[in-house]
Write a protein that holds these residues in place. Structure first.
Motif, mmCIF file in Angstrom:
data_model
loop_
_atom_site.group_PDB
_atom_site.id
_atom_site.type_symbol
_atom_site.label_atom_id
_atom_site.label_comp_id
_atom_site.label_asym_id
_atom_site.label_seq_id
_atom_site.Cartn_x
_atom_site.Cartn_y
_atom_site.Cartn_z
ATOM 1 N N TYR A 9 6.797 44.842 -37.804
ATOM 2 C CA TYR A 9 7.335 45.816 -38.828
ATOM 3 C C TYR A 9 6.423 46.101 -39.751
ATOM 4 C CZ TYR A 9 6.957 41.769 -42.194
ATOM 5 O OH TYR A 9 6.343 40.841 -43.125
ATOM 6 N N LYS A 10 5.406 45.680 -40.107
ATOM 7 C CA LYS A 10 4.374 46.173 -41.072
ATOM 8 C C LYS A 10 3.726 47.333 -40.654
ATOM 9 C CE LYS A 10 3.050 41.770 -43.015
ATOM 10 N NZ LYS A 10 1.966 40.741 -43.346
ATOM 11 N N LYS A 11 3.652 47.831 -39.128
ATOM 12 C CA LYS A 11 2.959 48.856 -38.848
ATOM 13 C C LYS A 11 3.900 50.219 -38.948
ATOM 14 C CE LYS A 11 1.044 48.959 -34.970
ATOM 15 N NZ LYS A 11 1.245 48.618 -33.239
ATOM 16 N N HIS A 12 5.564 49.746 -39.244
ATOM 17 C CA HIS A 12 6.350 50.922 -39.202
ATOM 18 C C HIS A 12 7.354 51.171 -40.515
ATOM 19 C CE1 HIS A 12 5.276 50.890 -34.780
ATOM 20 N NE2 HIS A 12 5.613 49.798 -34.810
ATOM 21 N N SER A 13 6.975 50.148 -41.400
ATOM 22 C CA SER A 13 7.864 50.190 -42.327
ATOM 23 C C SER A 13 7.745 51.409 -43.391
ATOM 24 C CB SER A 13 7.822 48.863 -43.099
ATOM 25 O OG SER A 13 6.546 48.575 -43.729
ATOM 26 N N ASN A 14 6.481 51.963 -43.242
ATOM 27 C CA ASN A 14 6.124 53.090 -44.045
ATOM 28 C C ASN A 14 6.982 54.223 -43.592
ATOM 29 O OD1 ASN A 14 4.568 53.414 -41.776
ATOM 30 N ND2 ASN A 14 2.895 54.164 -43.123
ATOM 31 N N ARG A 15 7.506 54.246 -42.426
ATOM 32 C CA ARG A 15 8.470 55.351 -42.064
ATOM 33 C C ARG A 15 9.968 55.020 -42.157
ATOM 34 N NH1 ARG A 15 8.332 56.147 -36.741
ATOM 35 N NH2 ARG A 15 7.702 54.012 -36.135
ATOM 36 N N LEU A 16 10.378 54.112 -42.692
ATOM 37 C CA LEU A 16 11.663 53.730 -42.886
ATOM 38 C C LEU A 16 12.174 53.988 -44.405
ATOM 39 C CD1 LEU A 16 14.208 52.293 -41.731
ATOM 40 C CD2 LEU A 16 13.168 50.233 -42.631
ATOM 41 N N LEU A 17 13.326 54.811 -44.428
ATOM 42 C CA LEU A 17 13.827 55.077 -45.703
ATOM 43 C C LEU A 17 15.362 54.799 -45.950
ATOM 44 C CD1 LEU A 17 13.458 56.791 -48.474
ATOM 45 C CD2 LEU A 17 14.310 58.656 -47.284
ATOM 46 N N LEU A 18 15.742 54.203 -46.991
ATOM 47 C CA LEU A 18 17.074 53.940 -47.064
ATOM 48 C C LEU A 18 17.997 54.894 -47.818
ATOM 49 C CD1 LEU A 18 16.891 50.160 -48.133
ATOM 50 C CD2 LEU A 18 16.932 51.156 -46.012
ATOM 51 N N GLY A 19 19.188 55.168 -47.574
ATOM 52 C CA GLY A 19 19.960 56.183 -48.107
ATOM 53 C C GLY A 19 21.270 55.527 -48.453
ATOM 54 N N ASN A 20 21.942 56.542 -49.202
ATOM 55 C CA ASN A 20 23.462 56.331 -49.719
ATOM 56 C C ASN A 20 24.225 56.614 -48.435
ATOM 57 O OD1 ASN A 20 26.060 57.417 -51.214
ATOM 58 N ND2 ASN A 20 25.199 55.831 -52.283
ATOM 59 N N GLY A 21 24.476 55.589 -47.571
ATOM 60 C CA GLY A 21 25.014 56.060 -46.068
ATOM 61 C C GLY A 21 24.271 56.698 -45.399
ATOM 62 N N ALA A 22 24.803 57.048 -44.226
ATOM 63 C CA ALA A 22 23.980 57.937 -43.139
ATOM 64 C C ALA A 22 23.961 59.312 -43.802
ATOM 65 C CB ALA A 22 24.370 57.864 -41.800
ATOM 66 N N SER A 23 25.512 59.466 -44.246
ATOM 67 C CA SER A 23 25.609 60.866 -44.742
ATOM 68 C C SER A 23 24.694 61.567 -45.749
ATOM 69 C CB SER A 23 27.037 60.902 -45.498
ATOM 70 O OG SER A 23 27.867 60.607 -44.554
ATOM 71 N N GLU A 24 23.681 60.794 -46.618
ATOM 72 C CA GLU A 24 22.838 61.349 -47.465
ATOM 73 C C GLU A 24 21.540 61.617 -46.769
ATOM 74 O OE1 GLU A 24 19.912 60.179 -51.178
ATOM 75 O OE2 GLU A 24 20.652 58.652 -49.839
ATOM 76 N N LEU A 25 21.266 60.809 -45.669
ATOM 77 C CA LEU A 25 19.891 60.883 -45.009
ATOM 78 C C LEU A 25 20.139 62.333 -44.014
ATOM 79 C CD1 LEU A 25 19.374 57.366 -44.420
ATOM 80 C CD2 LEU A 25 18.368 58.969 -46.300
ATOM 81 N N ILE A 26 21.507 62.356 -43.343
ATOM 82 C CA ILE A 26 21.795 63.439 -42.515
ATOM 83 C C ILE A 26 21.538 64.833 -43.225
ATOM 84 C CG2 ILE A 26 23.717 64.710 -41.407
ATOM 85 C CD1 ILE A 26 24.678 61.851 -40.896
ATOM 86 N N ASP A 27 22.104 65.023 -44.454
ATOM 87 C CA ASP A 27 21.868 66.208 -45.212
ATOM 88 C C ASP A 27 20.491 66.327 -45.639
ATOM 89 O OD1 ASP A 27 23.528 68.434 -46.129
ATOM 90 O OD2 ASP A 27 22.697 67.851 -48.208
ATOM 91 N N LEU A 28 19.930 65.084 -45.941
ATOM 92 C CA LEU A 28 18.271 65.238 -46.350
ATOM 93 C C LEU A 28 17.507 65.875 -45.010
ATOM 94 C CD1 LEU A 28 17.449 62.153 -48.304
ATOM 95 C CD2 LEU A 28 17.248 64.536 -49.250
ATOM 96 N N VAL A 29 17.654 65.460 -43.806
ATOM 97 C CA VAL A 29 16.862 65.907 -42.762
ATOM 98 C C VAL A 29 17.162 67.245 -42.514
ATOM 99 C CG1 VAL A 29 16.267 65.410 -40.324
ATOM 100 C CG2 VAL A 29 16.504 63.544 -41.823
ATOM 101 N N ILE A 30 18.426 67.737 -42.305
ATOM 102 C CA ILE A 30 18.988 68.931 -42.009
ATOM 103 C C ILE A 30 18.352 69.974 -42.840
ATOM 104 C CG2 ILE A 30 20.987 70.477 -41.650
ATOM 105 C CD1 ILE A 30 22.383 68.281 -40.154
ATOM 106 N N ARG A 31 18.598 69.700 -44.166
ATOM 107 C CA ARG A 31 17.991 70.547 -45.168
ATOM 108 C C ARG A 31 16.406 70.851 -44.977
ATOM 109 N NH1 ARG A 31 18.415 69.040 -50.579
ATOM 110 N NH2 ARG A 31 19.506 67.140 -50.200
ATOM 111 N N SER A 32 15.742 69.870 -44.615
ATOM 112 C CA SER A 32 14.341 70.005 -44.692
ATOM 113 C C SER A 32 13.760 70.521 -43.361
ATOM 114 C CB SER A 32 13.516 68.489 -44.736
ATOM 115 O OG SER A 32 13.918 67.741 -43.722
ATOM 116 N N ALA A 33 14.673 70.655 -42.258
ATOM 117 C CA ALA A 33 14.390 70.991 -40.954
ATOM 118 C C ALA A 33 13.958 72.598 -40.982
ATOM 119 C CB ALA A 33 15.295 70.812 -39.958
ATOM 120 N N PRO A 34 13.077 73.231 -40.151
ATOM 121 C CA PRO A 34 12.970 74.751 -40.188
ATOM 122 C C PRO A 34 14.315 75.479 -39.736
ATOM 123 C CG PRO A 34 11.837 73.468 -38.104
ATOM 124 C CD PRO A 34 12.341 72.451 -39.002
#
Length: 379
Positions: A81-106
């Protein structure tokens, strides 16, 4: 509750319809069959931890999401887990993260998974961000592809090798792919081996050789039955991608009760073992009981074409049912709601008027649904 009262919950011009709202307006509420949460209910130890955290509500939540984030990392990657935890982000449900990724995509095209229909929040966000929407059947590689696996509501599932092939065949170079594995942990205690969270070399190669960014999203509110807390996570392709998302994420989007819940629930091994043991058993029993009702309708009308079809993998926490006619499915929704056991209609959002989605629940709760549908389609 009046129909008019319920219709005010969702602003259909601005929001995507989602199940799970009926219960609060039903005086005779018994069980919510409209949402795909764990039939075991909320884990007691995690609920107590969340309750205790409310006594610290005069303090801000942890800005780095710790120790909950590390606890989840240990759950996802027990050995490294120590090798990969720096790529893990928590969010306010999946919905917040869905919107974050889609807004940041090209900018460019968007395509869903190959299923008949899938969870609509991805398309809502894509449309809101002005993307060109491709159909699931379009063979064009998309700038941004979003696949829900296992698929909610259809219950289709691709194993990890099939998923990797789908990504390579459907995402253009320089693009982004989001794989939603929210329901995948139900597979078994060995779920990690068939999950993209274990495919570090593939994700790294995908980015280095094709510049395709793979994000893996989980809504943890289903597996651990805590939808009111809002708790999700995303595994980013690299720490650089993590930094880019964190930069645009609002501070403290995951509150203290949710963080305390997560930090505790990942250690509740007994709850998880019961989930893997009972869900498939209860699901099979539910389908058997529903087939009796389906057979009664076929016999009453002397029409084998009215036999219901049941979709979804055995390990999942719901059943997607084609009741063959919109009249019967609508009546099923109304009868269930009137009996205090609401289900999810396939009409709003999914545009599948002959379908319903029924959650897997313990047999004693299913009794009430079966009773509500005792005369369905026959009177």
């Amino acid at each position: 509750m009046t129909k008019e009262k319920y219709s005010t919950v969702w602003d259909t011009k601005l929001q995507q319809f989602h199940a799970g709202q009926d219960w609060k307006f039903l005086d005779n509420f018994i069980e919510d069959f409209s949402v795909t949460t764990n039939g075991l209910g909320t884990p007691k130890s995690a609920l107590e931890a969340s309750r205790e955290a409310c006594f610290t509500c005069h303090h801000y939540p942890s800005a780095d999401q710790e120790p909950a984030k590390t606890s989840l990392a240990q759950f996802l990657w027990p050995d490294d887990y120590k090798k990969h935890s720096n790529r893990l982000l928590l969010g306010n449900g999946a919905s917040e993260l869905i919107d974050l990724v889609i807004r940041s995509a090209p900018d460019g095209t968007w395509k869903p998974g190959p299923w008949d229909v899938q969870y609509k929040e991805y398309q809502r966000s894509a449309e809101n961000n002005g993307r060109i929407i491709l159909s699931p059947q379009d063979n064009t590689r998309a700038t941004l592809s979003c696949i829900v696996n296992p698929c909610n509501p259809t219950g289709d599932y691709k194993n990890v090798e099939e998923m990797k092939k789908w990504i390579l065949d459907n995402v253009e170079e320089g693009g982004v792919v989001i794989v939603d594995e929210s329901m995948q942990p139900w597979l078994s205690s060995d779920f990690r081996s068939d999950s993209l969270v274990s495919q570090h070399d593939f994700a790294y190669s995908l980015y280095k050789t094709k510049n395709i960014s793979l994000y893996i999203i989980h809504s943890w509110t289903k597996f651990w039955s805590c939808t009111g807390l809002r708790l999700g996570s995303v595994v980013c392709p690299t720490s650089k991608h993590f930094d880019a998302l964190k930069k645009i994420q609002v501070p403290w989007s995951v509150n203290s009760p949710a963080l305390a819940f997560l930090n505790t629930v990942v250690r509740d091994q007994n709850y998880m073992e019961l989930t893997w043991k009972l869900t498939s058993k209860w699901r099979a029993e539910l389908i058997d009981r529903l087939k009796v009702i389906s057979n009664s309708i076929v016999t009453f009308h002397n029409d084998p074409m009215l036999a219901w079809e049941f979709y979804g993998n055995d390990f999942l926490s719901w059943v997607w049912i084609d009741m063959k006619t919109a009249k019967i499915s609508e009546d099923a929704v109304n009868r269930a709601k009137a009996a205090g056991v609401p289900i999810r209609s396939g009409k709003p959002g999914y545009n599948r008027p002959t379908y319903v989605r029924v959650a897997v629940r313990e047999p004693s709760k299913v009794d009430f649904l079966i009773q509500a549908w005792k005369h369905l389609g026959t009177q």
